[in-house]
Design a protein around this motif. Structure first.
Motif, PDB file in Angstrom:
ATOM      1  N   VAL A  27       0.852  -1.183   0.000  1.00  0.00           N
ATOM      2  CA  VAL A  27       0.000   0.000   0.000  1.00  0.00           C
ATOM      3  C   VAL A  27       0.889   1.235   0.000  1.00  0.00           C
ATOM      4  N   LEU A  28       0.578   2.202  -0.875  1.00  0.00           N
ATOM      5  CA  LEU A  28       1.357   3.431  -0.971  1.00  0.00           C
ATOM      6  C   LEU A  28       0.457   4.628  -0.682  1.00  0.00           C
ATOM      7  N   LEU A  29       0.857   5.469   0.278  1.00  0.00           N
ATOM      8  CA  LEU A  29       0.091   6.641   0.677  1.00  0.00           C
ATOM      9  C   LEU A  29       0.835   7.910   0.271  1.00  0.00           C
ATOM     10  N   HIS A  30       0.178   8.734  -0.518  1.00  0.00           N
ATOM     11  CA  HIS A  30       0.784   9.953  -1.067  1.00  0.00           C
ATOM     12  C   HIS A  30       0.839  11.076  -0.031  1.00  0.00           C
ATOM     13  N   GLY A  31       1.474  12.178  -0.409  1.00  0.00           N
ATOM     14  CA  GLY A  31       1.598  13.332   0.464  1.00  0.00           C
ATOM     15  C   GLY A  31       0.507  14.363   0.236  1.00  0.00           C
ATOM     16  N   PHE A  32       0.537  15.426   1.029  1.00  0.00           N
ATOM     17  CA  PHE A  32      -0.396  16.545   0.892  1.00  0.00           C
ATOM     18  C   PHE A  32      -0.264  17.158  -0.497  1.00  0.00           C
ATOM     19  N   THR A  33      -1.381  17.409  -1.124  1.00  0.00           N
ATOM     20  CA  THR A  33      -1.535  17.923  -2.501  1.00  0.00           C
ATOM     21  C   THR A  33      -1.291  16.845  -3.562  1.00  0.00           C
ATOM     22  N   ILE A 152      -7.079  27.264  -6.037  1.00  0.00           N
ATOM     23  CA  ILE A 152      -6.063  26.228  -6.161  1.00  0.00           C
ATOM     24  C   ILE A 152      -4.832  26.696  -6.914  1.00  0.00           C
ATOM     25  N   ARG A 153      -4.995  27.546  -7.929  1.00  0.00           N
ATOM     26  CA  ARG A 153      -3.825  27.958  -8.711  1.00  0.00           C
ATOM     27  C   ARG A 153      -2.907  28.866  -7.902  1.00  0.00           C
ATOM     28  N   ALA A 154      -3.489  29.842  -7.214  1.00  0.00           N
ATOM     29  CA  ALA A 154      -2.671  30.738  -6.382  1.00  0.00           C
ATOM     30  C   ALA A 154      -1.992  29.954  -5.264  1.00  0.00           C
ATOM     31  N   PHE A 155      -2.727  29.004  -4.674  1.00  0.00           N
ATOM     32  CA  PHE A 155      -2.118  28.181  -3.633  1.00  0.00           C
ATOM     33  C   PHE A 155      -0.963  27.371  -4.196  1.00  0.00           C
ATOM     34  N   THR A 156      -1.148  26.748  -5.350  1.00  0.00           N
ATOM     35  CA  THR A 156      -0.090  25.928  -5.941  1.00  0.00           C
ATOM     36  C   THR A 156       1.143  26.773  -6.240  1.00  0.00           C
ATOM     37  N   ASP A 157       0.945  27.975  -6.755  1.00  0.00           N
ATOM     38  CA  ASP A 157       2.076  28.885  -7.005  1.00  0.00           C
ATOM     39  C   ASP A 157       2.855  29.133  -5.714  1.00  0.00           C
ATOM     40  N   ARG A 158       2.129  29.304  -4.632  1.00  0.00           N
ATOM     41  CA  ARG A 158       2.767  29.565  -3.332  1.00  0.00           C
ATOM     42  C   ARG A 158       3.421  28.301  -2.789  1.00  0.00           C
ATOM     43  N   TRP A 159       2.725  27.178  -2.863  1.00  0.00           N
ATOM     44  CA  TRP A 159       3.187  25.934  -2.242  1.00  0.00           C
ATOM     45  C   TRP A 159       4.453  25.418  -2.903  1.00  0.00           C
ATOM     46  N   GLU A 160       4.529  25.483  -4.227  1.00  0.00           N
ATOM     47  CA  GLU A 160       5.690  24.918  -4.899  1.00  0.00           C
ATOM     48  C   GLU A 160       6.941  25.781  -4.734  1.00  0.00           C
ATOM     49  N   ASN A 161       6.789  26.948  -4.118  1.00  0.00           N
ATOM     50  CA  ASN A 161       7.941  27.824  -3.893  1.00  0.00           C
ATOM     51  C   ASN A 161       8.363  27.908  -2.433  1.00  0.00           C
ATOM     52  N   ILE A 162       7.788  27.028  -1.579  1.00  0.00           N
ATOM     53  CA  ILE A 162       8.253  27.028  -0.194  1.00  0.00           C
ATOM     54  C   ILE A 162       9.626  26.346  -0.126  1.00  0.00           C
ATOM     55  N   PRO A 163      10.446  26.679   0.884  1.00  0.00           N
ATOM     56  CA  PRO A 163      11.805  26.123   0.960  1.00  0.00           C
ATOM     57  C   PRO A 163      11.856  24.596   0.946  1.00  0.00           C
ATOM     58  N   ARG A 183      -0.961  18.695  -8.345  1.00  0.00           N
ATOM     59  CA  ARG A 183      -1.421  19.604  -7.295  1.00  0.00           C
ATOM     60  C   ARG A 183      -2.662  20.374  -7.744  1.00  0.00           C
ATOM     61  N   LEU A 184      -2.634  20.850  -8.980  1.00  0.00           N
ATOM     62  CA  LEU A 184      -3.757  21.634  -9.508  1.00  0.00           C
ATOM     63  C   LEU A 184      -5.030  20.805  -9.636  1.00  0.00           C
ATOM     64  N   GLY A 185      -4.878  19.480  -9.707  1.00  0.00           N
ATOM     65  CA  GLY A 185      -6.037  18.614  -9.879  1.00  0.00           C
ATOM     66  C   GLY A 185      -6.842  18.389  -8.619  1.00  0.00           C
ATOM     67  N   ASN A 186      -6.387  18.906  -7.494  1.00  0.00           N
ATOM     68  CA  ASN A 186      -7.086  18.693  -6.235  1.00  0.00           C
ATOM     69  C   ASN A 186      -8.149  19.752  -5.970  1.00  0.00           C
ATOM     70  N   ASP A 187      -9.102  19.389  -5.136  1.00  0.00           N
ATOM     71  CA  ASP A 187     -10.198  20.269  -4.722  1.00  0.00           C
ATOM     72  C   ASP A 187      -9.690  21.191  -3.613  1.00  0.00           C
ATOM     73  N   PRO A 188      -9.777  22.506  -3.777  1.00  0.00           N
ATOM     74  CA  PRO A 188      -9.277  23.395  -2.720  1.00  0.00           C
ATOM     75  C   PRO A 188      -9.970  23.165  -1.377  1.00  0.00           C
ATOM     76  N   ALA A 189     -11.261  22.824  -1.400  1.00  0.00           N
ATOM     77  CA  ALA A 189     -11.961  22.545  -0.145  1.00  0.00           C
ATOM     78  C   ALA A 189     -11.374  21.307   0.530  1.00  0.00           C
ATOM     79  N   GLY A 190     -10.975  20.320  -0.266  1.00  0.00           N
ATOM     80  CA  GLY A 190     -10.371  19.118   0.288  1.00  0.00           C
ATOM     81  C   GLY A 190      -9.018  19.386   0.916  1.00  0.00           C
ATOM     82  N   LEU A 191      -8.213  20.231   0.268  1.00  0.00           N
ATOM     83  CA  LEU A 191      -6.897  20.548   0.826  1.00  0.00           C
ATOM     84  C   LEU A 191      -7.045  21.361   2.111  1.00  0.00           C
TER      85      LEU A 191
END
Length: 272
Positions: A27-33, A152-163, A183-191
């Motif tokens: 069983v493989l469990l993915h990460g956030f986003t 989701i797009r603004a969040f993804t722009d921010r998330w992929e640029n964290i250290p 990342r963009l394929g996820n539901d913002p309410a779900g995240l």
């Protein structure tokens, strides 16, 4: 490898299957986003195993419940267990990355008799003190509100640029675009719900439970991800049967940054 769905405990869960249907289950469990699709590029590396790749709550094809409580660790563990029972899994190896690793630890703590081997990539058993958890909850609440407000797009722009993901900037553009698309394929309410329900500040601390883990555990970290290298080192001192492998020139997402080395480590960890 099309996504499948099953309804358990009143929630629709998405998942994928691959590999050998008669092989030892992994069983493989993915990460956030992420989602089950995060693992599809590696499926060929584990072709002799029966691969089960769930979408965690609020991600991929799994529903995004309205209340944060439905994302809590105990709910995630119960949902996964119900899915595993539905799929006929009673003993299997479990691999989790980052958030998926935290949930894998939670599942192993609740159902140790079902886990033959545990592989944890770039993860932690939670925060040790109430103050650390309080501060993290405040931070995650701000991030959840940002997702809901900006989308989701603004969040993804921010998330992929964290250290934490700085080392991903050295990856080929095709790989970076694949990760971004996931990342963009996820539901913002779900995240947002995931942050409020099973974020590190909300989950139980499992530090005191590690000494009771009877299964072999492999910890995988990237050399450039110093925070999680240190966390894994602390975990290794508590786990009874453990191997800690640090991959040179890799950061938080070892399975993306050096998939061949990652697969080699996992295959070795799964050998009886």
């Amino acid at each position: 490898m099309e996504p499948l769905t099953a309804t358990v405990r009143g929630i629709r869960i998405g998942y994928r299957e691959a590999g050998n249907p008669d092989g030892e289950p992994l069983v493989l469990l993915h990460g956030f986003t992420g989602s089950s699709a995060s693992w599809t590029g590696l499926a060929g590396e584990f072709g002799s195993y029966r691969l089960i790749m769930p979408d965690l709550t609020g991600h991929g094809k799994t529903e995004a419940p309205e209340t944060a409580d439905r994302y809590a660790m105990k709910e995630q563990v119960a949902d996964l267990d119900a899915l595993f029972i539905r799929l006929g899994l009673d003993h299997f190896s479990l691999l989790g990355y980052s958030m998926g690793g935290r949930i894998a630890i939670g599942y192993a703590a609740a159902h140790p008799e079902k886990i033959s081997r545990l592989v944890l990539e770039s993860t932690s058993p939670g925060l040790r003190t109430q103050e650390e958890r309080r501060l993290r909850r405040e931070s995650d609440e701000k991030l959840a509100a940002f997702i809901e407000r900006e989308g989701i797009r603004a969040f993804t722009d921010r998330w992929e640029n964290i250290p934490l993901f700085a080392s991903q900037k050295q990856l080929p553009e095709t790989v970076r675009e694949r990760v971004r698309s996931g990342r963009l394929g996820n539901d913002p309410a779900g995240l947002a719900g995931s942050l409020r329900g099973v974020g590190t500040g909300y989950q139980p601390s499992y530090w005191d439970t590690l000494e009771q883990f009877g299964m072999p555990v492999t910890l995988i970290t990237g050399e450039l991800d110093e925070k999680y290298v240190n966390i894994a080192g602390d975990m290794a001192r508590l786990l009874p049967e453990v191997d800690h492998v640090t991959v040179p020139d890799a950061g938080h997402t070892v399975h993306v940054e050096n998939p061949a080395r990652f697969a080699t480590i996992v295959r070795k960890a799964l050998k009886p």
